[in-house]
Scaffold this motif. Structure first.
Motif, PDB file in Angstrom:
ATOM      1  N   SER A 186      42.228  20.909 -10.997  1.00  0.00           N
ATOM      2  CA  SER A 186      42.473  20.858  -9.555  1.00  0.00           C
ATOM      3  C   SER A 186      42.222  19.473  -8.961  1.00  0.00           C
ATOM      4  O   SER A 186      42.645  19.194  -7.830  1.00  0.00           O
ATOM      5  N   LYS A 187      41.546  18.601  -9.711  1.00  0.00           N
ATOM      6  CA  LYS A 187      41.258  17.253  -9.196  1.00  0.00           C
ATOM      7  C   LYS A 187      42.242  16.211  -9.710  1.00  0.00           C
ATOM      8  O   LYS A 187      42.138  15.026  -9.355  1.00  0.00           O
ATOM      9  N   LYS A 188      43.197  16.619 -10.536  1.00  0.00           N
ATOM     10  CA  LYS A 188      44.120  15.637 -11.123  1.00  0.00           C
ATOM     11  C   LYS A 188      44.946  14.907 -10.069  1.00  0.00           C
ATOM     12  O   LYS A 188      45.081  13.680 -10.106  1.00  0.00           O
ATOM     13  N   ASP A 189      45.510  15.657  -9.117  1.00  0.00           N
ATOM     14  CA  ASP A 189      46.347  15.028  -8.087  1.00  0.00           C
ATOM     15  C   ASP A 189      45.525  14.078  -7.218  1.00  0.00           C
ATOM     16  O   ASP A 189      45.995  12.989  -6.846  1.00  0.00           O
ATOM     17  N   LEU A 190      44.298  14.485  -6.900  1.00  0.00           N
ATOM     18  CA  LEU A 190      43.424  13.628  -6.101  1.00  0.00           C
ATOM     19  C   LEU A 190      43.148  12.319  -6.835  1.00  0.00           C
ATOM     20  O   LEU A 190      43.234  11.227  -6.245  1.00  0.00           O
ATOM     21  N   LEU A 191      42.829  12.415  -8.109  1.00  0.00           N
ATOM     22  CA  LEU A 191      42.537  11.210  -8.890  1.00  0.00           C
ATOM     23  C   LEU A 191      43.780  10.340  -9.055  1.00  0.00           C
ATOM     24  O   LEU A 191      43.692   9.104  -9.019  1.00  0.00           O
ATOM     25  N   ARG A 192      44.931  10.969  -9.217  1.00  0.00           N
ATOM     26  CA  ARG A 192      46.176  10.185  -9.287  1.00  0.00           C
ATOM     27  C   ARG A 192      46.383   9.388  -8.009  1.00  0.00           C
ATOM     28  O   ARG A 192      46.780   8.209  -8.035  1.00  0.00           O
ATOM     29  N   ASP A 193      46.140  10.032  -6.859  1.00  0.00           N
ATOM     30  CA  ASP A 193      46.285   9.344  -5.574  1.00  0.00           C
ATOM     31  C   ASP A 193      45.296   8.192  -5.453  1.00  0.00           C
ATOM     32  O   ASP A 193      45.635   7.103  -4.954  1.00  0.00           O
ATOM     33  N   MET A 194      44.078   8.418  -5.899  1.00  0.00           N
ATOM     34  CA  MET A 194      43.060   7.369  -5.819  1.00  0.00           C
ATOM     35  C   MET A 194      43.426   6.177  -6.696  1.00  0.00           C
ATOM     36  O   MET A 194      43.272   5.020  -6.298  1.00  0.00           O
ATOM     37  N   ILE A 195      43.925   6.472  -7.895  1.00  0.00           N
ATOM     38  CA  ILE A 195      44.349   5.405  -8.806  1.00  0.00           C
ATOM     39  C   ILE A 195      45.519   4.621  -8.207  1.00  0.00           C
ATOM     40  O   ILE A 195      45.569   3.384  -8.272  1.00  0.00           O
ATOM     41  N   LYS A 196      46.446   5.340  -7.609  1.00  0.00           N
ATOM     42  CA  LYS A 196      47.649   4.717  -7.058  1.00  0.00           C
ATOM     43  C   LYS A 196      47.349   3.853  -5.838  1.00  0.00           C
ATOM     44  O   LYS A 196      47.914   2.759  -5.673  1.00  0.00           O
ATOM     45  N   GLN A 197      46.439   4.314  -4.980  1.00  0.00           N
ATOM     46  CA  GLN A 197      46.241   3.648  -3.702  1.00  0.00           C
ATOM     47  C   GLN A 197      45.208   2.532  -3.715  1.00  0.00           C
ATOM     48  O   GLN A 197      45.267   1.622  -2.885  1.00  0.00           O
ATOM     49  N   THR A 198      44.240   2.577  -4.630  1.00  0.00           N
ATOM     50  CA  THR A 198      43.206   1.552  -4.604  1.00  0.00           C
ATOM     51  C   THR A 198      43.786   0.173  -4.936  1.00  0.00           C
ATOM     52  O   THR A 198      44.550   0.028  -5.895  1.00  0.00           O
ATOM     53  N   PRO A 199      43.417  -0.852  -4.176  1.00  0.00           N
ATOM     54  CA  PRO A 199      43.862  -2.212  -4.489  1.00  0.00           C
ATOM     55  C   PRO A 199      42.949  -2.898  -5.499  1.00  0.00           C
ATOM     56  O   PRO A 199      43.135  -4.066  -5.820  1.00  0.00           O
ATOM     57  N   SER A 200      41.952  -2.140  -5.971  1.00  0.00           N
ATOM     58  CA  SER A 200      40.928  -2.691  -6.850  1.00  0.00           C
ATOM     59  C   SER A 200      40.919  -1.952  -8.180  1.00  0.00           C
ATOM     60  O   SER A 200      41.676  -1.007  -8.397  1.00  0.00           O
ATOM     61  N   GLU A 201      40.052  -2.376  -9.084  1.00  0.00           N
ATOM     62  CA  GLU A 201      39.864  -1.640 -10.335  1.00  0.00           C
ATOM     63  C   GLU A 201      39.045  -0.381 -10.096  1.00  0.00           C
ATOM     64  O   GLU A 201      39.069   0.549 -10.902  1.00  0.00           O
ATOM     65  N   TYR A 202      38.307  -0.328  -8.971  1.00  0.00           N
ATOM     66  CA  TYR A 202      37.471   0.819  -8.645  1.00  0.00           C
ATOM     67  C   TYR A 202      38.263   1.839  -7.832  1.00  0.00           C
ATOM     68  O   TYR A 202      38.997   1.473  -6.915  1.00  0.00           O
ATOM     69  N   ILE A 203      38.085   3.123  -8.145  1.00  0.00           N
ATOM     70  CA  ILE A 203      38.844   4.144  -7.411  1.00  0.00           C
ATOM     71  C   ILE A 203      38.190   4.499  -6.081  1.00  0.00           C
ATOM     72  O   ILE A 203      38.864   4.974  -5.171  1.00  0.00           O
ATOM     73  N   PHE A 204      36.873   4.288  -5.969  1.00  0.00           N
ATOM     74  CA  PHE A 204      36.199   4.570  -4.703  1.00  0.00           C
ATOM     75  C   PHE A 204      36.181   3.283  -3.880  1.00  0.00           C
ATOM     76  O   PHE A 204      35.350   2.393  -4.099  1.00  0.00           O
ATOM     77  N   TRP A 205      37.108   3.218  -2.938  1.00  0.00           N
ATOM     78  CA  TRP A 205      37.363   1.992  -2.190  1.00  0.00           C
ATOM     79  C   TRP A 205      37.154   2.244  -0.701  1.00  0.00           C
ATOM     80  O   TRP A 205      37.550   3.272  -0.170  1.00  0.00           O
ATOM     81  N   ASN A 206      36.483   1.293  -0.042  1.00  0.00           N
ATOM     82  CA  ASN A 206      36.302   1.367   1.408  1.00  0.00           C
ATOM     83  C   ASN A 206      37.513   0.702   2.055  1.00  0.00           C
ATOM     84  O   ASN A 206      37.608  -0.531   2.107  1.00  0.00           O
ATOM     85  N   TYR A 207      38.439   1.527   2.545  1.00  0.00           N
ATOM     86  CA  TYR A 207      39.700   1.003   3.061  1.00  0.00           C
ATOM     87  C   TYR A 207      39.546   0.326   4.417  1.00  0.00           C
ATOM     88  O   TYR A 207      40.363  -0.524   4.785  1.00  0.00           O
ATOM     89  N   SER A 208      38.535   0.664   5.167  1.00  0.00           N
ATOM     90  CA  SER A 208      38.347   0.025   6.471  1.00  0.00           C
ATOM     91  C   SER A 208      37.746  -1.371   6.324  1.00  0.00           C
ATOM     92  O   SER A 208      38.051  -2.267   7.111  1.00  0.00           O
ATOM     93  N   LYS A 209      36.899  -1.554   5.307  1.00  0.00           N
ATOM     94  CA  LYS A 209      36.254  -2.852   5.104  1.00  0.00           C
ATOM     95  C   LYS A 209      36.851  -3.632   3.936  1.00  0.00           C
ATOM     96  O   LYS A 209      36.415  -4.751   3.651  1.00  0.00           O
TER      97      LYS A 209
END
Length: 297
Positions: A186-209
């Motif tokens: 159930s978390k596969k789609d979420l992780l795919r989105d995180m991988i796709k959207q992050t501008p960094s090597e890290y998936i947990f990204w602070n998009y506001s900062k």
């Protein structure tokens, strides 16, 4: 040799960077700031100024200027001792100062209903660019049973969607050993989105900062949740303990839980499992049902 304590602290932080994870040394100055301020306020500026008797003075300073528990005061005392030992002051009298009695109970697993309400709140809150990332923090933490520091260092190249596996690099784990953790379908789609959207090597990204998400970011978000949902106590480590408890209740043995959690000792894993009356009843029913089945044969 008499040296300035503030200089010793700064040198210690710099020299220890190579042994610590990025998230650790990013917050090092913040972590040491209270004890440095305490020493300055008390006029303890050098190694010669620091005496055995200052152990009590330092503890009293924190009583008067903060609300921290003995555990935190002991931690600050440990910082001073670590800095002294690092710089060769192996017979300094301050090293003889004893710890205060522990006055903090270990975190228990978060209540299931409370956790569900937190997940529901995070899932439905969509007013800030980072809301979906904080939701991901909680649900991925529950799936993987990662420590918060380990979670925030997950890199997109270490996520294997096909096998539901995440590789935690040895420099990012508490035990400094590589570890494999897992997530549900159930978390596969979420992780795919995180991988796709992050501008960094890290998936947990602070998009506001526009930087990697930090533990302080998560703490601030949790403060807002606690206020909004009127929660007294909630800490990320409680999610890890809930995950461990649910693993064992679902049938995993302690060795499996120990491996996933990354504990060196099984006794540590045992302390994580919350054997409440409900859990005991579930285990009892499972045992008795199996026993009845065998008796009928």
């Amino acid at each position: 040799m008499n040296q300035e304590l503030k200089v010793l602290f700064n040198n210690y932080i710099i020299e220890k960077k190579q042994y610590h994870t990025e998230s650790t040394h990013i917050n090092a100055n913040e972590a040491y700031a209270p004890i440095i301020k305490c020493l300055i306020d008390l006029g303890i500026n050098t190694t010669d100024d620091l005496k055995f008797e200052d152990g009590i003075r330092i503890f009293n300073w924190f009583d008067q200027n903060s609300c921290v528990k003995n555990t935190t005061k002991n931690k600050y005392m440990g910082y001073i001792k670590a800095v002294l030992r690092h710089h060769g002051y192996l017979s300094h009298p301050y090293l003889l100062v004893k710890k205060l009695p522990n006055d903090v109970e270990p975190y228990k697993p978060v209540d299931r209903e409370l956790f569900d309400s937190i997940i529901e709140y995070a899932a439905n809150k969509d007013t800030h660019v980072n809301d979906w990332i904080y939701y991901a923090v909680f649900v991925i933490m529950y799936d993987t049973a990662c420590r918060i520091r380990e979670l925030l260092t997950i890199k997109k190249q270490n996520i294997i969607i096909s096998t539901n596996t995440i590789i935690l690099e040895n420099k990012d784990t508490k035990g400094r050993t590589q570890r494999f953790v897992f997530f549900t379908d159930s978390k596969k789609d979420l992780l795919r989105d995180m991988i796709k959207q992050t501008p960094s090597e890290y998936i947990f990204w602070n998009y506001s900062k526009q930087r990697k998400l930090t533990e302080n970011d998560v703490r601030n978000y949790i403060r807002r949740i606690k206020k909004k949902l009127n929660i007294d106590v909630f800490h990320p480590h409680q999610v890890r303990k809930l995950s461990a408890t649910d693993l064992v209740v679902a049938g995993a043995n302690l060795k499996t839980a120990q491996t996933i959690l990354g504990h060196k000792e099984q006794k540590t894993t045992e302390l994580y499992i919350n054997y409440t009356a409900l859990v005991a009843k579930q285990e009892y029913d499972k045992f008795r049902n199996n026993q009845k089945s065998s008796l009928k044969k």
